[in-house]
Design an enzyme around this catalytic site. Sequence first.
Site, PDB file in Angstrom:
ATOM      1  N   LEU A 112      66.525  45.271   5.704  1.00 26.92           N
ATOM      2  CA  LEU A 112      65.307  46.041   5.874  1.00 26.92           C
ATOM      3  C   LEU A 112      65.070  46.155   7.367  1.00 26.92           C
ATOM      4  CD1 LEU A 112      62.912  44.450   3.203  1.00 26.92           C
ATOM      5  CD2 LEU A 112      64.227  46.570   3.009  1.00 26.92           C
ATOM      6  N   ASP A 113      64.690  47.341   7.835  1.00 24.33           N
ATOM      7  CA  ASP A 113      64.479  47.473   9.275  1.00 24.33           C
ATOM      8  C   ASP A 113      63.249  46.689   9.717  1.00 24.33           C
ATOM      9  OD1 ASP A 113      62.047  49.186   9.415  1.00 24.33           O
ATOM     10  OD2 ASP A 113      63.318  50.701   8.494  1.00 24.33           O
ATOM     11  N   LYS A 114      63.085  46.569  10.998  1.00 24.57           N
ATOM     12  CA  LYS A 114      62.054  45.706  11.578  1.00 24.57           C
ATOM     13  C   LYS A 114      60.656  46.056  11.089  1.00 24.57           C
ATOM     14  CE  LYS A 114      60.738  43.937  16.153  1.00 24.57           C
ATOM     15  NZ  LYS A 114      61.028  44.038  17.612  1.00 24.57           N
ATOM     16  N   GLN A 115      60.408  47.344  10.850  1.00 24.18           N
ATOM     17  CA  GLN A 115      59.077  47.791  10.457  1.00 24.18           C
ATOM     18  C   GLN A 115      58.910  47.937   8.950  1.00 24.18           C
ATOM     19  OE1 GLN A 115      56.741  47.782  12.743  1.00 24.18           O
ATOM     20  NE2 GLN A 115      58.353  47.175  14.175  1.00 24.18           N
TER      21      GLN A 115
END
Length: 249
Positions: A112-115
């Site tokens: 999952l990306d950082k955001q």
Amino acid sequence: MRKIPTSRVDRLLGSMGYGSRAEMARMAKAGGVVLDGADLTDVSKRIAVTPDLPSRMDIDGEPLDPVPGLVLMLNKPLGMTCSHKEEGALVYDILPDRWRRRDPAISTIGRLDKQTTGLLLLTDDGDLLHRVISPRRHVAKVYRAALARPLVGTEAALFASGELVLEGEDKPLAPAALEVVSPTEALLTVTEGRYHQVRRMFAAVGNHVEALHRERMGGLTLPPDLAPGQWRLLTPEEIGSIFTEPTAP
């Protein structure tokens, strides 16, 4: 019938991050390794590595960590990265420090990306990891997206068509299912894992994802009582549910 793996105690404990074989030998001689209620002083002994071992073995007065083959569910917080090496806060920082020394290493099943927040699986089982992320498995992933602008009504048909081509790519996306929650909120079910796929899908229809949260993988749903930053081990039944179809929310 599946053969039960065995291991020398010192080798097992070393692979689980407890320390070197020499350190394990010293700990055992000092009474720090207990198996089935009795001191185990000879760490060269081979034992069966079964899932119930943590309930039978204590290390320095604490239950043994989960044996190899673990799978855990983490509610990923905002701002953390799914990486072993990048700068800043990493999802691995949430786990016990000793677990960073495990061999095989614990890795995220996909990213999952950082955001992006929500359901993230981690395991030291390489075969399972590759089964889950394999395009042939078509494991469905359900995301809740908060959007900057209202939906116009044509997105669901386009996403389901199997004809949408993302910017910079040549191959169309597999059909995806959009469920409208409100004018600026939607659930999107995808079976692929392309780079920033959900965000790019909404960008392709002129919208912007302001917040993104993964709720489900296959038939496995993030429980409401698992707060951001919390994790727990999965049962064999829950692991199997990853490969089943998601149920209606």
